[in-house]
Motif scaffolding. Structure first.
Motif, mmCIF file in Angstrom:
data_model
loop_
_atom_site.group_PDB
_atom_site.id
_atom_site.type_symbol
_atom_site.label_atom_id
_atom_site.label_comp_id
_atom_site.label_asym_id
_atom_site.label_seq_id
_atom_site.Cartn_x
_atom_site.Cartn_y
_atom_site.Cartn_z
ATOM 1 N N ASP A 111 0.818 -1.212 0.000
ATOM 2 C CA ASP A 111 0.000 0.000 0.000
ATOM 3 C C ASP A 111 0.851 1.261 0.000
ATOM 4 N N LEU A 112 2.132 1.116 0.308
ATOM 5 C CA LEU A 112 2.970 2.306 0.304
ATOM 6 C C LEU A 112 3.604 2.546 -1.054
ATOM 7 N N GLN A 113 3.450 1.597 -1.929
ATOM 8 C CA GLN A 113 4.062 1.740 -3.248
ATOM 9 C C GLN A 113 3.064 2.289 -4.248
ATOM 10 N N GLY A 114 3.464 2.187 -5.502
ATOM 11 C CA GLY A 114 2.519 2.484 -6.561
ATOM 12 C C GLY A 114 2.485 3.950 -6.943
ATOM 13 N N PRO A 115 1.965 4.226 -8.118
ATOM 14 C CA PRO A 115 1.895 5.585 -8.628
ATOM 15 C C PRO A 115 0.940 6.416 -7.790
ATOM 16 N N ALA A 137 8.226 8.318 -13.588
ATOM 17 C CA ALA A 137 7.936 7.464 -12.430
ATOM 18 C C ALA A 137 7.296 6.164 -12.904
ATOM 19 N N ALA A 138 6.500 6.251 -13.953
ATOM 20 C CA ALA A 138 5.866 5.042 -14.496
ATOM 21 C C ALA A 138 6.928 4.079 -15.030
ATOM 22 N N VAL A 139 7.970 4.645 -15.638
ATOM 23 C CA VAL A 139 9.060 3.796 -16.132
ATOM 24 C C VAL A 139 9.727 3.079 -14.967
ATOM 25 N N VAL A 140 10.000 3.834 -13.908
ATOM 26 C CA VAL A 140 10.637 3.238 -12.733
ATOM 27 C C VAL A 140 9.738 2.153 -12.129
ATOM 28 N N ASP A 141 8.450 2.450 -12.054
ATOM 29 C CA ASP A 141 7.517 1.459 -11.507
ATOM 30 C C ASP A 141 7.527 0.164 -12.327
ATOM 31 N N ALA A 142 7.657 0.325 -13.640
ATOM 32 C CA ALA A 142 7.703 -0.874 -14.488
ATOM 33 C C ALA A 142 8.968 -1.682 -14.204
ATOM 34 N N TRP A 143 10.075 -0.991 -14.012
ATOM 35 C CA TRP A 143 11.318 -1.696 -13.661
ATOM 36 C C TRP A 143 11.149 -2.464 -12.355
ATOM 37 N N ILE A 144 10.486 -1.818 -11.411
ATOM 38 C CA ILE A 144 10.292 -2.455 -10.108
ATOM 39 C C ILE A 144 9.391 -3.681 -10.253
ATOM 40 N N ALA A 145 8.312 -3.497 -10.996
ATOM 41 C CA ALA A 145 7.369 -4.604 -11.186
ATOM 42 C C ALA A 145 8.053 -5.787 -11.869
ATOM 43 N N ALA A 146 9.017 -5.475 -12.729
ATOM 44 C CA ALA A 146 9.736 -6.537 -13.427
ATOM 45 C C ALA A 146 10.874 -7.105 -12.589
ATOM 46 N N GLY A 147 10.992 -6.627 -11.362
ATOM 47 C CA GLY A 147 12.042 -7.128 -10.478
ATOM 48 C C GLY A 147 13.433 -6.694 -10.887
ATOM 49 N N ARG A 148 13.524 -5.616 -11.661
ATOM 50 C CA ARG A 148 14.844 -5.172 -12.129
ATOM 51 C C ARG A 148 15.516 -4.223 -11.155
#
Lengths: 225, 225
Positions: free
Chosen positions: A219-223, B140-151
């Motif tokens: 819940d602390l993450q995300g856009p 920030a969306a790019v960074v979030d995608a990296w995070i979601a991909a475990g990178r």
DNA sequence: GTCTATATCTGGATAGAC
DNA sequence: GTCTATCCAGATATAGAC
């Protein structure tokens, strides 16, 4: 009475009035800067006639200096947690939390200090090269000992302080930028302030190799929004 | 000639004069702030009579706004490296290096911008809520995608930007504090500047779980708690 | 100690000669 | 287009009544 007191002992009234003026001055200097602030503004903020301000502090510059002295004392607090016997994780987390709290609760103090630094620190350069420098050297030595003992990752201990100050104070000093990007108002809503605090604490701890193994609460993450 | 030009095309002379005034104004606004700077200071810095400044820019406020517009454009640069296909380690390192370089090479620009934010961003709040906000959301969306991909490690992607800006700009905005603690002068000697840059880059990368395979002499995933 | 009224100065802006 | 001379608002600071 006592021969010791070099200066006339301040009466109750004087102390109270000076405190009122100092608080008002902090707010006005924070909003307008030193040059932009007028003695009339400060007097109005303190609900006093302009001349009363001059009576107690003489000049605008002397008043500014008094405000800065108070703030500097506040700035030097909060490092007690950083001592050799302490647990690095706990000590650094506590320091970061303390700084974030100060940034949230005394943003005007942070801004007055920032403004002074921004314009070359004409009034407090001496104090910085004295008390602040000594304090940082002492605490940096503690961090270096922790690093040498393998209790945390190697970081430049002196720059660690610059980094922590910058990250925490940015939420006070540059609040309009944060608010603009988050699409909210300033001061930040409590929820956003907590999110900021959590972020900075985790960021610093991980950079120092002190993060808990895993499990980021989702819940602390995300856009935003 | 062309009917397209809405505004009279600027002559060579005008463009050159305006550039000279803008550069001078940036230096003076950086040193003295908006309120503290005088048009006479700026004119002297540009080696021109005061009225010439008024002739080209009208008011001090308009000149300040022109300076800010230039700086904002500079601020929005440098994020090209942050795109989905990029390597997170490389992209973030490049961004941090870019910001540290800007801080070292254009400290006055950073200070003028900081001063504006410090006093509530009266002139550029709209721009912040427009271009800057959109840019940060995109990146920030790019960074979030990296995070979601475990990178990379989970960090608050939006606050990551606040954090990087704060750490890098502190070396320009609050240089007197850094210099006081290090016991040197401002601007920082090149060696100190490199040390700062190395520190910030390593700090950010480690906080993002992207530290290079370079010799962490011990377990970075500390078992604490 | 406190406030009203005022002296003095600084700085933004402009008029008008060149 | 450029510069000199000047105007005037607003700010610091103080004198002196209460």
């Amino acid at each position: 009475m006592t021969a010791v007191a070099a200066l006339p002992p301040k009466g109750r009234i004087r102390q109270a009035q000076e405190a009122v003026i100092l608080r008002a001055a902090e707010r006005v200097f924070a909003r307008r800067g030193f040059s932009g602030a007028t003695v009339a503004d400060i007097a109005a903020e303190a609900a006093l006639p302009k001349s009363t301000v001059h009576y107690y502090f003489g000049t605008k510059e002397a008043l500014h200096r008094a405000v800065l002295d108070d703030i500097l004392a506040l700035w030097l607090e909060g490092t007690e947690a950083i001592r050799p016997e302490a647990e690095p994780h706990e000590a650094l987390a506590a320091y970061v939390r303390h700084k974030m709290q100060l940034s949230a609760e005394r943003p005007d103090a942070s801004r007055v200090f920032a403004n002074e630094l921004l314009h070359g620190a004409p009034q407090i350069d001496d104090a910085l090269r004295g008390g602040l420098r000594a304090l940082v050297h002492e605490k940096a030595a503690v961090v270096d000992a922790w690093i040498a003992a393998g209790r945390m990752a190697p970081v430049d201990s002196t720059h660690l302080f610059f980094t922590v100050w910058a990250m925490t104070q940015t939420y006070a000093d540059f609040a309009p930028q944060v608010a603009a990007v988050l699409g909210c108002h300033t001061p930040l809503p409590a929820a956003e302030q907590r999110r900021a605090s959590t972020h900075v604490e985790r960021f610093v701890l991980r950079a120092c190799g002190l993060s808990a193994p895993d499990s980021p609460p989702h819940d602390l993450q995300g856009p935003i929004r």
